[in-house]
Design a protein around this motif. Structure first.
Motif, short mmCIF file in Angstrom:
data_model
loop_
_atom_site.label_atom_id
_atom_site.label_comp_id
_atom_site.label_asym_id
_atom_site.label_seq_id
_atom_site.Cartn_x
_atom_site.Cartn_y
_atom_site.Cartn_z
N UNK A 59 0.80 -1.23 0.00
CA UNK A 59 0.00 0.00 0.00
C UNK A 59 0.84 1.29 0.00
N UNK A 60 2.03 1.23 0.59
CA UNK A 60 2.87 2.44 0.64
C UNK A 60 3.19 2.96 -0.76
N UNK A 63 -0.76 4.42 -1.89
CA UNK A 63 -1.56 5.36 -1.11
C UNK A 63 -0.74 6.12 -0.08
N UNK A 64 0.60 5.93 -0.11
CA UNK A 64 1.52 6.75 0.70
C UNK A 64 1.17 6.79 2.18
N UNK A 65 0.63 5.69 2.68
CA UNK A 65 0.39 5.65 4.13
C UNK A 65 1.74 5.42 4.78
N UNK A 66 2.39 6.51 5.17
CA UNK A 66 3.77 6.48 5.64
C UNK A 66 4.04 7.71 6.50
N UNK A 100 -2.60 9.67 10.24
CA UNK A 100 -2.50 8.81 9.05
C UNK A 100 -3.11 7.44 9.27
N UNK A 101 -3.81 7.24 10.40
CA UNK A 101 -4.49 5.98 10.69
C UNK A 101 -3.51 4.80 10.76
N UNK A 145 -2.36 -4.90 -1.21
CA UNK A 145 -3.79 -4.70 -1.46
C UNK A 145 -4.04 -3.38 -2.17
N UNK A 147 -6.67 -0.78 -2.64
CA UNK A 147 -7.95 -0.24 -2.21
C UNK A 147 -7.62 0.72 -1.07
N UNK A 148 -8.36 1.82 -0.99
CA UNK A 148 -8.02 2.84 0.00
C UNK A 148 -8.64 2.50 1.34
N UNK A 149 -7.81 2.13 2.29
CA UNK A 149 -8.21 1.81 3.66
C UNK A 149 -6.94 1.74 4.50
N UNK A 150 -7.05 1.70 5.82
CA UNK A 150 -5.81 1.57 6.60
C UNK A 150 -5.21 0.18 6.35
#
Lengths: 354, 354
Positions: A59-60, A63-66, A100-101, A145, A147-150
Motif C-alpha cells: 500500500x505504501x 496510497x503513501x500511508x507512511x 495517518x491511521x 492490497x 484499495x483505500x483503507x488503513x
C-alpha cells in the motif's frame, strides 16, 4: 518485548568522514519492527543494513500511508554518544500516526531500539564540525492490497546516515521567495504531520525555486494565501523590532523540535518571542519601516538556516545586509554546542546513550 | 525500445473467479521499466509477478514521490479482451508526473506494454458480471537518499488484479456524510493528480465515516469549506430539477475518466449537464424544495455508486427514496455494456487488445 541483535558479518567500508554529503551513506545496521493486525507490533530487532522486499501492491507505493521522523546523534569530545531530544521525535511520530491511521508505537521501546542501534553503530558517528549521524525512523504500510483503507500490516524502521550539511550554503544566508501559486498544506489536512505526501507535493515548487535562483520557497497558508507558514521544509522565524515572531501551530504547520528548542532558548534569555499569525504584508511593512532585523529557518537537518534575501512579487527584501543576524548566530551556536557537548546542557535536552 | 518478455515457469493457481474480492489477487506477470538520470526510461520488460527489492532509504518510503493510475480490462462474450479508454490513463499519468516532478513517460510505449501484459495474462480476466481485471500502472521514486528533491531514479510498473466489486454495496445506494473537519485538497496542491499523498490524507476521515455508519465522506473545498469536491475517491454528480451538475475541475478535484465518460454520455443523450461550482447549501436547498432527484459517484473502481442518503450536520437528506435513480442506472448500464461488449461502442471508447 526483547530487542534481538543480529550483528553484521561484513562491516561496510566507511565513506570519507571529512567530506560527507547529507543522507547518502548508511551505517552497518538498522532497527526493524513489524505490525500485523491482531498481533500488534512485534519482533523488534537490529539486523545488518540491507534492502527490503515488498510486493508491488504494497500500500505504501500506492496510497503513501507512511510517516517519518528525523533526529541526530553526536559524539562529544570525551567520546560519549549524545541524542538531541529523541523523546520528542517518538511522541511526534505518534501524532503523525494518529492522523495517518497508523497504529501507535511504544515510544519507550522505540527509544530503546534507537539507543541500542546508535551504540552498535557508534563508529559511524562523524566528528568533524557540522557533521552528525542523521537518524531516520519511519513507518510504511505493507499490505499487498489495492484499495483505500488503513493497512493491516506495517514496518517500522530506523536507519542512520553519517551526514554533512543539509544545505550546501551551511550558515551562509539563503535567498528565498514567497510561493504564491503552489500550496503546501491547509487546515484539516496533514500539514502538521511528517508524512511523505507533504513533501511530495512540495518538490515541484522547489524545482521552480532553484530554476529561478532561489534556495527555497516561503509557504503561505492554503486558505487566504496571506499568512506565513514554513520555509522549504523548515519552520520560520522573523525578528521584528526586537521581538522574535514565528507562525503559531495552526494544524498546517509542522511542530518542529528545533522550533520548540529555539522558542525555549529565547525565553530563557529573556528575548521577547511570540507565536502568532503573521502575514507576508506585515513582514513587508516591517522591511519598509526598517524593523525587519533578522529572519531564519529552523529544522533538524539544517538546524538554523539564515535568510538573507526574501522576494515577494516584484519586491526584494535584503535582510540584515545579507549577513547572519546576532540572535540567529546565538541560537545556532547554543543548540550545536549543546548537541555536541561543548556547552553545558542546562535545558536537559541531551540523552547520553553510553 | 523493444519490450522483452520473460514468461513465468510457475503459473500461479487462480483464485475462485466467482467470488473475487477487489485488488487482492494478482496475475502471473507484471510490466516494469526503469528510469535513471542521464539514461531516461529504459529496459521495458514483462516478467513474472513478484516482490521488488528496495533500499530502506528509497525516496518513495519517505517523501511519497509516487503516482498511479487505475483502469480495467474485460473479456467480451466472443472472447475478445477490451480496455476502456487506456490512452486517457497514460495521459493523466503524465499530468500527475508533471506536478510531482517525475519524468514524463512515453504514453504509446506504456500502452503497448499494457496490451502485451493483458494479452499474456488474459486467462486472468474474470468473466462473471461485475468482475474485471483491474489494472494498476504506477511510478515510484527509488533513489536511496534522505533529502527532499526529485529522485534521479524511478520504477514504472503495471500490475493486474482479477477483481470483484470495489464497494461491497455494489449498486445499492450508499450513505455518505459531508466532511467538515478533514480536508482532502486545496487549489495549488496535488488534488488533481493521482498521487499517494491525496489518499493517505483521506484514510482517517474514511475510518471515522465507517465508525459513524457511513460508507464514504463528501469532501468540501479546502478554502471556504462550502463547495462540493468529491465523494470518497470518486467524482460526484447531482441531478437537480432535470439538470445533472458536477463540480468543475478546479485544480483540487481529480479529472476522472468515468466522470468524463458520464458527461459525454449525458450530452449524447441530450440530458442537460453542467460542470460548475456547487455548494452544499445549494444541494440542501434543492433537497428542501424537492428538486434533488439523484446523486451518484463515478470512478474506475466502482464505475457508478448511487448515493441514497446524505448527511450534513444534523440534516439527513434521503435521495430518490434511497433507490438508484433512472439516469444513474442508465449511465451504469451503458458504460458497463460498452466495457463488456454487450452494447455497440458508439463513443469509440474501447480498445480491443487481441
Amino acid at each position: 518485548m526483547e530487542i534481538t541483535i543480529n550483528k553484521t558479518q561484513n562491516p561496510k567500508a566507511k565513506p570519507d568522514m571529512s567530506n560527507l554529503p547529507f543522507g547518502k551513506y548508511f551505517s552497518d545496521h538498522m532497527f526493524i519492527m513489524d505490525y500485523d493486525e491482531g498481533k500488534g507490533w512485534h519482533d523488534p530487532r537490529i539486523v545488518p543494513y540491507g534492502p527490503i522486499e515488498l510486493d508491488p501492491s504494497a500500500m505504501v507505493f500506492h496510497y503513501a500511508q507512511e510517516v517519518f521522523e528525523g533526529l541526530k546523534a553526536y559524539k562529544s569530545s570525551d567520546g560519549h554518544v549524545r541524542l538531541f531530544r529523541p523523546d520528542k521525535n517518538f511522541a511526534r511520530l505518534n501524532v503523525s500516526n494518529e492522523r495517518l491511521a497508523i497504529p501507535q508505537i511504544d515510544e519507550a521501546l522505540c527509544l530503546e531500539g534507537l539507543k541500542k542501534l546508535v551504540e552498535l553503530d557508534k563508529e559511524w558517528i562523524p566528528e568533524q564540525e557540522g557533521t552528525s549521524l542523521y537518524i531516520r525512523p519511519f513507518i510504511i504500510a505493507t499490505d499487498p492490497f489495492l484499495g483505500v483503507k488503513p493497512s493491516e500490516s506495517y514496518k517500522f524502521m530506523i536507519i542512520c546516515s553519517p551526514s554533512g550539511l543539509y544545505y550546501p550554503e551551511g550558515l551562509a544566508p539563503v535567498k528565498i521567495y514567497v510561493e504564491d501559486s503552489y500550496v503546501r498544506a491547509v487546515r484539516g489536512g496533514t500539514g502538521f504531520t511528517k508524512t511523505g505526501g507533504n513533501y511530495a507535493g512540495s518538490i515541484r515548487a522547489q524545482v521552480v525555486a532553484h530554476e529561478k535562483g532561489y534556495s527555497q520557497v516561503l509557504w503561505l497558508d492554503g486558505v487566504e494565501q496571506k499568512y506565513i507558514e514554513e520555509v522549504g521544509s523548515m519552520n520560520i522565524f522573523f525578528k521584528i523590532n526586537g521581538e522574535v515572531v514565528t507562525p503559531a501551530l495552526n494544524g498546517s504547520i509542522l511542530s518542529g523540535i528545533t522550533r520548540m528548542s529555539t522558542i525555549e532558548l529565547l525565553k530563557s534569555w529573556g528575548v521577547p518571542v511570540s507565536e502568532r499569525k503573521i502575514s507576508i504584508q506585515e513582514v513587508s511593512d516591517a522591511y519598509d519601516n526598517g524593523t525587519l532585523e533578522e529572519c531564519f529557518g529552523t529544522g533538524t537537518a539544517a538546524i538554523i538556516s539564515p535568510v538573507g534575501e526574501l522576494s515577494w512579487d516584484d519586491k526584494v527584501m535584503l535582510i540584515n545586509d545579507n549577513k547572519i543576524g546576532e540572535i540567529t548566530q546565538r541560537i545556532f551556536d547554543t543548540i550545536t554546542n549543546i548537541q555536541t557537548g561543548k556547552e553545558e546542557d542546562k535545558m536537559g535536552w541531551v540523552l547520553k546513550v553510553d
